[in-house]
Design a protein around this motif. Structure first.
Motif, PDB file in Angstrom:
ATOM      1  N   SER A  92     -11.065  16.658 -40.261  1.00  0.00           N
ATOM      2  CA  SER A  92     -10.228  15.471 -40.417  1.00  0.00           C
ATOM      3  C   SER A  92     -10.545  14.792 -41.743  1.00  0.00           C
ATOM      4  O   SER A  92     -11.501  15.148 -42.435  1.00  0.00           O
ATOM      5  N   SER A  93      -9.756  13.776 -42.076  1.00  0.00           N
ATOM      6  CA  SER A  93      -9.980  13.026 -43.316  1.00  0.00           C
ATOM      7  C   SER A  93     -11.233  12.164 -43.238  1.00  0.00           C
ATOM      8  O   SER A  93     -11.650  11.585 -44.246  1.00  0.00           O
ATOM      9  N   ASP A  94     -11.843  12.056 -42.045  1.00  0.00           N
ATOM     10  CA  ASP A  94     -13.068  11.276 -41.891  1.00  0.00           C
ATOM     11  C   ASP A  94     -14.319  12.109 -42.146  1.00  0.00           C
ATOM     12  O   ASP A  94     -15.438  11.643 -41.887  1.00  0.00           O
ATOM     13  N   ALA A  95     -14.142  13.332 -42.631  1.00  0.00           N
ATOM     14  CA  ALA A  95     -15.296  14.194 -42.904  1.00  0.00           C
ATOM     15  C   ALA A  95     -15.129  14.894 -44.246  1.00  0.00           C
ATOM     16  O   ALA A  95     -15.290  16.109 -44.349  1.00  0.00           O
ATOM     17  N   GLU A  96     -14.810  14.120 -45.272  1.00  0.00           N
ATOM     18  CA  GLU A  96     -14.642  14.692 -46.599  1.00  0.00           C
ATOM     19  C   GLU A  96     -15.831  14.335 -47.477  1.00  0.00           C
ATOM     20  O   GLU A  96     -16.359  13.226 -47.410  1.00  0.00           O
ATOM     21  N   MET A  97     -16.197  15.257 -48.323  1.00  0.00           N
ATOM     22  CA  MET A  97     -17.426  15.128 -49.094  1.00  0.00           C
ATOM     23  C   MET A  97     -17.432  13.893 -49.979  1.00  0.00           C
ATOM     24  O   MET A  97     -18.471  13.223 -50.121  1.00  0.00           O
ATOM     25  N   GLN A  98     -16.286  13.557 -50.558  1.00  0.00           N
ATOM     26  CA  GLN A  98     -16.276  12.401 -51.464  1.00  0.00           C
ATOM     27  C   GLN A  98     -16.617  11.104 -50.741  1.00  0.00           C
ATOM     28  O   GLN A  98     -17.198  10.183 -51.330  1.00  0.00           O
ATOM     29  N   ASP A  99     -16.276  11.019 -49.465  1.00  0.00           N
ATOM     30  CA  ASP A  99     -16.608   9.809 -48.704  1.00  0.00           C
ATOM     31  C   ASP A  99     -18.106   9.700 -48.467  1.00  0.00           C
ATOM     32  O   ASP A  99     -18.682   8.610 -48.542  1.00  0.00           O
ATOM     33  N   PHE A 100     -18.745  10.816 -48.172  1.00  0.00           N
ATOM     34  CA  PHE A 100     -20.192  10.782 -47.946  1.00  0.00           C
ATOM     35  C   PHE A 100     -20.943  10.481 -49.240  1.00  0.00           C
ATOM     36  O   PHE A 100     -21.961   9.796 -49.227  1.00  0.00           O
ATOM     37  N   LEU A 101     -20.429  10.990 -50.346  1.00  0.00           N
ATOM     38  CA  LEU A 101     -21.035  10.644 -51.635  1.00  0.00           C
ATOM     39  C   LEU A 101     -20.859   9.163 -51.931  1.00  0.00           C
ATOM     40  O   LEU A 101     -21.762   8.501 -52.465  1.00  0.00           O
ATOM     41  N   ALA A 102     -19.693   8.618 -51.582  1.00  0.00           N
ATOM     42  CA  ALA A 102     -19.432   7.199 -51.824  1.00  0.00           C
ATOM     43  C   ALA A 102     -20.312   6.303 -50.961  1.00  0.00           C
ATOM     44  O   ALA A 102     -20.627   5.166 -51.358  1.00  0.00           O
ATOM     45  N   MET A 103     -20.716   6.783 -49.786  1.00  0.00           N
ATOM     46  CA  MET A 103     -21.579   5.982 -48.917  1.00  0.00           C
ATOM     47  C   MET A 103     -22.920   5.700 -49.567  1.00  0.00           C
ATOM     48  O   MET A 103     -23.527   4.653 -49.329  1.00  0.00           O
ATOM     49  N   GLY A 104     -23.404   6.643 -50.395  1.00  0.00           N
ATOM     50  CA  GLY A 104     -24.676   6.436 -51.069  1.00  0.00           C
ATOM     51  C   GLY A 104     -25.837   6.376 -50.092  1.00  0.00           C
ATOM     52  O   GLY A 104     -25.806   6.964 -49.012  1.00  0.00           O
ATOM     53  N   PHE A 105     -26.888   5.691 -50.480  1.00  0.00           N
ATOM     54  CA  PHE A 105     -28.079   5.481 -49.656  1.00  0.00           C
ATOM     55  C   PHE A 105     -28.720   6.804 -49.222  1.00  0.00           C
ATOM     56  O   PHE A 105     -29.388   6.871 -48.193  1.00  0.00           O
ATOM     57  N   GLY A 106     -28.485   7.865 -49.975  1.00  0.00           N
ATOM     58  CA  GLY A 106     -29.101   9.154 -49.648  1.00  0.00           C
ATOM     59  C   GLY A 106     -28.432   9.915 -48.534  1.00  0.00           C
ATOM     60  O   GLY A 106     -29.008  10.897 -48.036  1.00  0.00           O
ATOM     61  N   ILE A 107     -27.227   9.508 -48.113  1.00  0.00           N
ATOM     62  CA  ILE A 107     -26.550  10.190 -47.006  1.00  0.00           C
ATOM     63  C   ILE A 107     -26.363  11.672 -47.312  1.00  0.00           C
ATOM     64  O   ILE A 107     -26.598  12.536 -46.451  1.00  0.00           O
ATOM     65  N   SER A 108     -25.957  11.995 -48.539  1.00  0.00           N
ATOM     66  CA  SER A 108     -25.700  13.389 -48.892  1.00  0.00           C
ATOM     67  C   SER A 108     -26.981  14.193 -49.100  1.00  0.00           C
ATOM     68  O   SER A 108     -26.924  15.414 -49.297  1.00  0.00           O
ATOM     69  N   GLU A 109     -28.150  13.531 -49.050  1.00  0.00           N
ATOM     70  CA  GLU A 109     -29.425  14.223 -49.222  1.00  0.00           C
ATOM     71  C   GLU A 109     -30.262  14.216 -47.946  1.00  0.00           C
ATOM     72  O   GLU A 109     -31.435  14.615 -47.977  1.00  0.00           O
TER      73      GLU A 109
END
Length: 539
Positions: A340-357
């Motif tokens: 879904s559109s709620d699981a796109e990589m750019q959104d997780f990168l935008a969240m910051g705070f180390g979410i993508s790591e």
């Protein structure tokens, strides 16, 4: 001088004359054999793991004179004794290289996770249960805690026992709230009688800020942790207690102005307390009294889960996911909206705070919604790799097993031996110098809190295939990150074994159970030992 001394002196002179005569004969025959380091093509290096520099030698073979050695030069006369052929020493070490296979691995704590065991398209190592489906049964607060101070753990115990019988691990989420079309809240009636507030919404959602809800749910989570923390049958437990399906979805009482979970509002304070119930913590929380209006304060202290892996669900509420990622690096991340559109990589990168790591220290898990379109499959593949996902929980929306297999194949850890160097010969009761080079070609690593604490192991197999001896080493394999390369060098004490030809085997094994995992190699035994090379043992 005594007669004895005279005879000894005469014998010494006789030996000297004999040696001198022999030297003259050899010289006249021009048998000139020069010992020297051989050419590069005939050098055999015995350098190996664990061997000290003084033991790393080149084999020395005789070289006929006149072939460029550091002794005599020029052509040797052909008269006299024949020139001997050079002696070529056998190789003392051998290096084997490996090629990765593209097969889907079924290893603990990674890969595919079906909706239930009965509806699984692929093999799975980790099963999952939660409270909304009758087929999943009993994973909700009102079932497990029917009366104050009384707990019925049988649904969890039975689930974990069933998983253990099939060699799998279990994972779960305990619900306090369902959602359409699976019913309403799962708050016990006795909690409501003690002042728990159920809101007049379509789903009859509880007020998560309520004093009774916060107090009694906290007591339940304390009991849950006391019973199951450190249970190696459990892969992970979701942090639950907030939002529809306990996915931490926002509602009309959620403080959406709170950017990082540290806000002063009652809602932000209540959410922090719900997290502390699972991760452990103490302090004061703001609450709403049973009248649904009056604010209050409650003091709490929770031990939480200190050994079992926790995972924080993300249902669109950035602030709580940010709070966990920033303060609790051993807690994983879960998104229940893959495709879904709620699981796109750019959104997780935008969240910051180390979410993508998060994947560097804790597992990342996605649940599928669908059915997916071709474009959403491509987007999902990008997200899974970018987020370092370990598990996809397939929520019975994909019917194409081949597509699903290709999507999941790279996920999790894929520990690959690039090469291994082992001796060709050894004496029984001596030692073996071995070395190997490894990499991780997956998207993530293994996580000891999930029970996957791995190290390297070697073994020798007898000619009939039986294991003659094993060695479990001490390497932090679980911490090897994707793309890294690691060298392992060891000297293995060799027990007294019967002379013969053995096969050197290697493996990645659990420190806890000794169980070996599958490696991305084509050739292996059914017991997950992988052949390297043969070894001839003499007495």
């Amino acid at each position: 001088m005594t007669e004895h001394h005279v005879l000894a002196r005469l014998n010494w002179w006789r030996r000297a004359l004999t040696l001198a005569t022999l030297a003259a004969v050899l010289t006249s025959a021009s048998l000139a054999v020069d010992y020297d380091v051989p050419d590069a093509t005939s050098v055999v290096s015995t350098e190996s793991a664990g061997v000290t520099p003084s033991a790393n030698k080149q084999s020395i073979v005789p070289r006929p004179a006149g072939t460029g050695g550091r002794g005599r030069t020029g052509a040797a006369p052909t008269v006299g004794l024949p020139t001997p052929e050079p002696t070529v020493a056998p190789p003392l070490a051998q290096t084997t290289t490996f090629t990765e296979t593209s097969s889907l691995l079924t290893n603990p704590g990674m890969g595919y996770q079906g909706w239930t065991q009965a509806t699984s398209l692929l093999n799975q190592s980790t099963e999952y249960r939660r409270g909304e489906h009758p087929q999943q049964g009993g994973f909700d607060w009102e079932t497990l805690n029917p009366r104050q101070g009384e707990y019925d753990w049988s649904p969890i115990d039975q689930f974990l026992a069933d998983c253990a019988l099939t060699g799998r691990q279990g994972s779960f989420r305990i619900y306090t709230m369902n959602g359409y079309p699976y019913g309403t809240n799962r708050v016990p009636e006795w909690v409501k009688a003690y002042g728990g507030v159920i809101r007049d919404t379509a789903e009859l959602e509880p007020d998560y800020r309520n004093r009774s809800y916060q107090q009694h749910w906290g007591t339940f989570v304390d009991a849950l942790a006391q019973r199951y923390d450190g249970d190696h049958r459990i892969a992970f437990i979701d942090i639950s207690g907030y939002g529809l399906y306990n996915e931490w979805q926002a509602n009309d009482l959620t403080d959406t102005t709170d950017p990082d979970g540290l806000g002063p509002s009652i809602d932000a304070s209540a959410r922090r307390h719900l997290i502390h119930m699972f991760v452990g913590g103490s302090g004061d929380t703001r609450v709403i009294e049973s009248d649904g209006v009056s604010p209050g304060t409650a003091t709490y202290s929770h031990v939480g889960f200190q050994r079992t892996q926790l995972v924080m669900p993300y249902g669109g509420l950035w602030s709580s996911s940010r709070y966990v990622a920033a303060h609790y690096p051993t807690v994983g991340f879960r998104n229940d909206a893959l495709f879904s559109s709620d699981a796109e990589m750019q959104d997780f990168l935008a969240m910051g705070f180390g979410i993508s790591e998060v994947w560097r220290t804790a597992p990342v898990i996605f649940e599928a919604v669908g059915p997916p379109s071709p474009s959403s499959i491509a987007t999902a593949a990008t997200t899974l790799r970018g987020m370092g996902a370990s598990i996809v929980h397939e929520n019975a929306v994909i019917q194409d097993a081949q597509m699903l297999s290709e999507l999941i194949r790279p996920l999790g850890y894929r520990y690959l031996p690039l090469s291994a160097t082992t001796p060709t010969i050894a004496t029984s009761g001596s030692s073996l110098a071995v070395s190997s080079t490894w990499t991780n070609t997956g998207t993530a690593r293994a996580y000891p809190r999930m029970g996957q604490d791995f190290t390297l192991a070697y073994a020798l197999a007898s000619p009939d295939g039986t294991i003659a001896t094993t060695w479990q080493l001490d390497y932090p394999v679980s911490g090897w990150l994707p793309g890294e390369q690691h060298d392992a060098r060891d000297v293995l004490p060799l027990p007294r074994l019967a002379p013969g030809t053995y096969t050197v085997l290697l493996a990645v094994a659990s420190r806890i159970s000794g169980q070996r995992i599958s490696l991305p190699l084509d050739t292996h035994r059914s017991d997950q030992w992988y052949g390297v090379a043969t070894l001839n043992i003499s007495s």
